[in-house]
Design an enzyme around this catalytic site. Structure first.
Site, PDB file in Angstrom:
ATOM      1  N   SER A 102       0.830  -1.204   0.000  1.00 10.67           N
ATOM      2  CA  SER A 102       0.000   0.000   0.000  1.00 10.67           C
ATOM      3  C   SER A 102       0.871   1.264   0.000  1.00 10.67           C
ATOM      4  O   SER A 102       1.618   1.480  -0.953  1.00 10.67           O
ATOM      5  CB  SER A 102      -0.961  -0.077   1.194  1.00 10.67           C
ATOM      6  OG  SER A 102      -1.917   0.929   1.132  1.00 10.67           O
ATOM      7  N   ASP A 152     -10.251  -3.770  -5.282  1.00 14.05           N
ATOM      8  CA  ASP A 152      -9.542  -2.867  -4.374  1.00 14.05           C
ATOM      9  C   ASP A 152     -10.077  -1.445  -4.568  1.00 14.05           C
ATOM     10  O   ASP A 152      -9.934  -0.863  -5.641  1.00 14.05           O
ATOM     11  CB  ASP A 152      -8.036  -2.931  -4.685  1.00 14.05           C
ATOM     12  CG  ASP A 152      -7.190  -2.214  -3.644  1.00 14.05           C
ATOM     13  OD1 ASP A 152      -7.683  -1.222  -3.075  1.00 14.05           O
ATOM     14  OD2 ASP A 152      -6.049  -2.638  -3.420  1.00 14.05           O
ATOM     15  N   HIS A 183      -8.385  -4.452  -0.734  1.00 14.30           N
ATOM     16  CA  HIS A 183      -7.075  -3.847  -0.481  1.00 14.30           C
ATOM     17  C   HIS A 183      -6.204  -4.689   0.464  1.00 14.30           C
ATOM     18  O   HIS A 183      -5.009  -4.439   0.591  1.00 14.30           O
ATOM     19  CB  HIS A 183      -7.293  -2.441   0.102  1.00 14.30           C
ATOM     20  CG  HIS A 183      -6.063  -1.594   0.097  1.00 14.30           C
ATOM     21  ND1 HIS A 183      -5.373  -1.294  -1.058  1.00 14.30           N
ATOM     22  CD2 HIS A 183      -5.379  -0.979   1.097  1.00 14.30           C
ATOM     23  CE1 HIS A 183      -4.328  -0.524  -0.759  1.00 14.30           C
ATOM     24  NE2 HIS A 183      -4.309  -0.332   0.541  1.00 14.30           N
TER      25      HIS A 183
HETATM   26  C1  MLT Z   1      -1.351   6.064  -0.091  1.00 20.15           C
HETATM   27  O1  MLT Z   1      -1.732   7.062   0.490  1.00 20.15           O
HETATM   28  O2  MLT Z   1      -0.175   5.771  -0.279  1.00 20.15           O
HETATM   29  C2  MLT Z   1      -2.421   5.158  -0.610  1.00 20.15           C
HETATM   30  O3  MLT Z   1      -3.646   5.788  -0.551  1.00 20.15           O
HETATM   31  C3  MLT Z   1      -2.449   3.871   0.114  1.00 20.15           C
HETATM   32  C4  MLT Z   1      -2.709   4.093   1.580  1.00 20.15           C
HETATM   33  O4  MLT Z   1      -3.868   4.164   1.966  1.00 20.15           O
HETATM   34  O5  MLT Z   1      -1.775   4.186   2.317  1.00 20.15           O
END
Ligand code: MLT
Length: 201
Positions: A102, A152, A183
Site C-alpha cells: 500500500s 480494491d 485492499h
Molecule cells: C497512499 O496514500 O499511499 C495510498 O492511498 C495507500 C494508503 O492508503 O496508504
C-alpha cells in the site's frame, strides 16, 4: 529513520527492503519476508511521516492524492538512508529488493521512478501510480511483481494496469497477480510473490 536490520544467513541472497502500509510499522512485514526467503537480509523501515499518529512514507493531501513535493523529498531521504545503511550494515546496495504494501508499495514505486540503481526488483503489493509525467530511468534489469485486488477500492484495477505499463515502458519485466479481493493482503498473493521471486532471483 527508525528501522530493523537482520543479517541474512546466506550472503549470496539479497536484502529485502520492507515498507509497511499507512498506520503500520517496521515489524509488520517481517513474517512475509520470511515466507519469501528466510535466508535473505532484511532492512525494514518505519515511515518518517505521521498522519494523526499513523506512520506513512510521505504526506498526502487526501485519500489517493499525494503531496508530490513531499513524495520526492521522502523518496530521496529513503534512498540516502538505504545507501548509508548498506555501509553501516555491510550489505550490497545493488542487491536490494523491495517488499512494499500500500503506502509502502507507493514509495517503492517512487524509488523505481526516480533512481536507476535503487532497487534490483520489487514486490509491490496493492500499489498506485506514485507520480505522473516523469521521465522514468532505464529499468531493463529490474523485475517487478505486482499483487492487486480486482475489488480494491483504493488501488483501482485501471491504475494497477497503468503502473504496470509505465514500468514496462521503461524496460522493467512486470508480472501482475490478481486476487478476487480488495485492499487487504492475502496469503495466496504472498505465495505468488514467493513463486515469482524463486523464478527471478
Ligand atoms: C497512499 O496514500 O499511499 C495510498 O492511498 C495507500 C494508503 O492508503 O496508504
Amino acid at each position: 529513520m527508525k528501522h530493523i536490520f537482520i543479517k541474512g544467513t546466506n550472503p549470496s541472497k539479497p536484502t529485502f527492503l520492507l515498507l509497511h502500509g499507512t498506520g503500520g510499522n517496521e515489524h509488520d512485514l517481517l513474517p512475509i519476508a520470511g515466507m519469501i526467503d528466510d535466508e535473505a537480509s532484511i532492512l525494514s523501515v518505519r515511515g518518517n511521516v505521521s498522519e494523526n499518529g499513523m506512520p506513512r512514507f510521505f504526506k498526502r493531501l487526501a485519500e489517493g492524492v499525494f503531496d508530490e513535493e513531499d513524495l520526492v523529498f521522502r523518496t530521496k531521504e529513503l534512498k540516502e538512508f538505504i545507501d548509508q545503511a548498506s555501509t553501516d550494515y555491510d550489505f550490497n546496495p545493488n542487491h536490494v529488493i523491495a517488499i512494499g504494501y500500500s503506502n509502502g508499495a507507493n514509495i517503492a514505486g517512487s524509488l523505481l521512478f526516480h533512481y536507476e540503481d535503487a532497487l534490483k526488483g520489487a514486490m509491490l503489493l496493492h500499489p498506485m501510480v506514485p507520480i505522473r509525467n516523469l521521465d522514468l530511468p532505464e529499468m531493463k534489469n529490474i523485475s517487478v511483481f505486482i499483487g492487486a485486488g480486482k475489488n480494491d477500492p483504493i488501488c483501482l484495477p485501471q491504475e494497477t494496469e497503468e503502473l504496470a505499463s509505465l514500468l514496462q515502458g521503461a524496460g522493467a519485466t512486470v508480472e501482475t497477480h490478481w486476487e478476487n479481493n480488495g485492499h487487504s493482503l492475502t496469503r495466496t498473493e504472498i505465495e505468488k510473490a514467493a513463486e515469482w521471486y524463486e523464478k527471478n532471483f
